[in-house]
Design a protein around this motif. Sequence first.
Motif, PDB file in Angstrom:
ATOM      1  N   TYR A 160     -16.848   7.884   5.909  1.00 30.41           N
ATOM      2  CA  TYR A 160     -16.687   7.154   7.168  1.00 30.41           C
ATOM      3  C   TYR A 160     -17.529   7.798   8.284  1.00 30.41           C
ATOM      4  N   LYS A 161     -18.087   8.974   8.038  1.00 30.80           N
ATOM      5  CA  LYS A 161     -18.911   9.648   9.043  1.00 30.80           C
ATOM      6  C   LYS A 161     -20.138   8.797   9.384  1.00 30.80           C
ATOM      7  N   GLY A 162     -20.634   8.115   8.367  1.00 28.11           N
ATOM      8  CA  GLY A 162     -21.773   7.243   8.626  1.00 28.11           C
ATOM      9  C   GLY A 162     -21.410   6.127   9.587  1.00 28.11           C
ATOM     10  N   VAL A 163     -20.164   5.637   9.510  1.00 28.73           N
ATOM     11  CA  VAL A 163     -19.707   4.586  10.437  1.00 28.73           C
ATOM     12  C   VAL A 163     -19.643   5.131  11.848  1.00 28.73           C
ATOM     13  N   LEU A 164     -19.160   6.386  12.011  1.00 31.57           N
ATOM     14  CA  LEU A 164     -19.086   6.990  13.335  1.00 31.57           C
ATOM     15  C   LEU A 164     -20.476   7.192  13.929  1.00 31.57           C
ATOM     16  N   GLU A 165     -21.480   7.469  13.098  1.00 27.01           N
ATOM     17  CA  GLU A 165     -22.842   7.655  13.558  1.00 27.01           C
ATOM     18  C   GLU A 165     -23.385   6.386  14.199  1.00 27.01           C
ATOM     19  N   ARG A 166     -22.814   5.216  13.813  1.00 24.70           N
ATOM     20  CA  ARG A 166     -23.302   3.937  14.341  1.00 24.70           C
ATOM     21  C   ARG A 166     -22.586   3.556  15.634  1.00 24.70           C
ATOM     22  N   GLY A 167     -21.780   4.488  16.239  1.00 26.39           N
ATOM     23  CA  GLY A 167     -21.162   4.219  17.536  1.00 26.39           C
ATOM     24  C   GLY A 167     -19.696   3.898  17.469  1.00 26.39           C
ATOM     25  N   PHE A 168     -19.078   4.000  16.322  1.00 21.94           N
ATOM     26  CA  PHE A 168     -17.648   3.708  16.216  1.00 21.94           C
ATOM     27  C   PHE A 168     -16.854   4.999  16.414  1.00 21.94           C
ATOM     28  N   ALA A 169     -15.517   4.873  16.617  1.00 17.44           N
ATOM     29  CA  ALA A 169     -14.645   6.035  16.826  1.00 17.44           C
ATOM     30  C   ALA A 169     -13.389   5.855  15.998  1.00 17.44           C
ATOM     31  N   LEU A 170     -12.750   7.002  15.612  1.00 21.14           N
ATOM     32  CA  LEU A 170     -11.519   7.004  14.815  1.00 21.14           C
ATOM     33  C   LEU A 170     -10.397   7.506  15.712  1.00 21.14           C
ATOM     34  N   VAL A 171      -9.304   6.706  15.809  1.00 16.61           N
ATOM     35  CA  VAL A 171      -8.159   7.029  16.658  1.00 16.61           C
ATOM     36  C   VAL A 171      -7.010   7.455  15.768  1.00 16.61           C
ATOM     37  N   ARG A 172      -6.403   8.675  16.131  1.00 10.90           N
ATOM     38  CA  ARG A 172      -5.251   9.165  15.392  1.00 10.90           C
ATOM     39  C   ARG A 172      -4.110   9.396  16.386  1.00 10.90           C
ATOM     40  N   ASP A 173      -2.856   9.318  15.877  1.00 11.10           N
ATOM     41  CA  ASP A 173      -1.693   9.598  16.729  1.00 11.10           C
ATOM     42  C   ASP A 173      -1.382  11.084  16.699  1.00 11.10           C
ATOM     43  N   GLY A 174      -0.242  11.448  17.261  1.00  6.69           N
ATOM     44  CA  GLY A 174       0.115  12.863  17.340  1.00  6.69           C
ATOM     45  C   GLY A 174       0.309  13.495  15.988  1.00  6.69           C
ATOM     46  N   ASP A 175       0.634  12.717  14.960  1.00  7.08           N
ATOM     47  CA  ASP A 175       0.840  13.257  13.605  1.00  7.08           C
ATOM     48  C   ASP A 175      -0.426  13.238  12.785  1.00  7.08           C
ATOM     49  N   GLY A 176      -1.511  12.830  13.360  1.00 12.19           N
ATOM     50  CA  GLY A 176      -2.775  12.812  12.630  1.00 12.19           C
ATOM     51  C   GLY A 176      -2.994  11.548  11.812  1.00 12.19           C
ATOM     52  N   LYS A 177      -2.120  10.517  11.989  1.00 12.96           N
ATOM     53  CA  LYS A 177      -2.280   9.276  11.217  1.00 12.96           C
ATOM     54  C   LYS A 177      -3.151   8.316  11.999  1.00 12.96           C
ATOM     55  N   PRO A 178      -4.012   7.590  11.353  1.00 16.32           N
ATOM     56  CA  PRO A 178      -4.890   6.639  12.054  1.00 16.32           C
ATOM     57  C   PRO A 178      -4.054   5.577  12.736  1.00 16.32           C
ATOM     58  N   VAL A 179      -4.495   5.177  13.962  1.00 20.62           N
ATOM     59  CA  VAL A 179      -3.852   4.082  14.717  1.00 20.62           C
ATOM     60  C   VAL A 179      -4.704   2.845  14.475  1.00 20.62           C
TER      61      VAL A 179
END
Length: 522
Positions: A438-457
């Motif tokens: 998924y790092k390649g997706v982040l390189e294209r301008g996207f972001a990954l959101v996680r909650d306080g427990d580290g789970k993706p939102v």
Amino acid sequence: MTDNSSLFDSDAPPATGLEHNINEFTVGEISGAVKRTLEGAFGRVRVRGEISRPNYHGSGHLYFTLKDEDAAMDGVCWRGSVGKLGITLEEGMEVICTGRISSYPRSSKYQIVVEAVELAGEGALLKLLEDRRKKLTAEGLFDPDRKQELPFLPEIIGVITSPTGAVIRDILHRLSDRFPRRVLLWPVSVQGDGAAEQVANAINGFNECAVDGVVPRPDLLIVARGGGSLEDLWAFNEEVVVRAAAESDIPLISAVGHETDTTLIDFASDIRAPTPTAAAEMAVPVRADLEAQLLDNQRRLVAGLERCWEDQRLQLEGLARGLPQPDRLLEEAIQRLDSETDRLKLSAINRLEQHRERVAGVGARLRHPRDIMNSAGERLALTGERFDLAVSSILQNSKTRFDGLDTAVRLPNAIARIFKSDQDRLSSLGQLLESLSYKGVLERGFALVRDGDGKPVMRAAEAVAGGVIEIEFADGSRGAAFDGEDGTPKSGKPRAKARKASAKKAASRKPTLTDDSQGSLL
């Protein structure tokens, strides 16, 4: 019992309605008195009239109406008397009924109880005869297509007539003169009550006989009677007789009355004879004439055969003159046979000589079994020697190869090749994993959101007001806090404690440059 005579006392005073000395009677008593009066006054009478609405009831009784121009009266004939009438009553028939006058109390009607019926005059008989003839003609009983041809010379002739009259004697006498045949007589009454039924039963009886039965089946039937008046011959005008004659499978000759007499059976029969004697003449030919004709035919046949033989002889002689002599025809064939016989002998000798030479040549090419066995033994010994040499050579080559193996050098090289191959395969899988990260997706301008427990939102509804989230970008992570129901971040700075916690968790999950592990989207 009450005296019923006062019912018919004309001198009795008229009733005024106030007098009560008049006898009372029931309806049945009045009806009985009327019945007795009628039967006493009319003990036996003969009444002439026209038949109307005849009804042969299923019980066997006959009901009808007898009428004329002035009046009408009911008539009844009980079952025991119906069979004795001798005629069948039809609509419009003028008859004279003999019987007694009575009454039928249930309907208050008087009637005549009939014991005998006769037709009123010859005119009525002729009218009835004509009407019956038209009726049967319309049914097709008199069609010419139903007629059968008479046999030329019947073996058995069945005669239906009275056994005591002169008719049977005339028939037998005439048959004896012309050509004697076997005659079977079925005696019947030819006049009076029951005569028609007897004649019909005789015709049907002869038809039911078996060919080889005790009573053999006739080849021809003759129904005969002497002359008489129309009334005397009436039995042969009855429908039962006419239908039996029309349905007969045996050819039938009717010989009823004289030449001027005509009955309905004449129309239904296969041929009509003017007299019983003429019927016998029609039944068989004259024997003397047949014998004379047979002799003439024999003479003509012999003469014809003689002429035929003579013609054949002359024709054969004529054909024989054109044929060559048989011995001349055989001369050439005999000579050809002798020539072929000589050639056959020479050919057989030559063929035997050829086969003998072929057998000798084949025998010369054959080897003796001892020579074959010696040759095979030599080949077997040579093959054994070659096999021993081949085995020794194989063993020597295998020993040389085994001695030349150096395990101290070849084993490390093989292990090194295996390690190199596995390393190349692991490097290829790592590159594939990097391409799918998924790092390649982040390189294209996207972001990954996680909650306080580290789970993706994954949804905005999952971000709780006041909660802490972590946003991961391609070059690092940042912490954030939500406030408000709509999930809009506050404009001020986040709390220090929340910022520290978020930074601490982010630092714990932040990858290093030397770490080969990869984060998870889940």
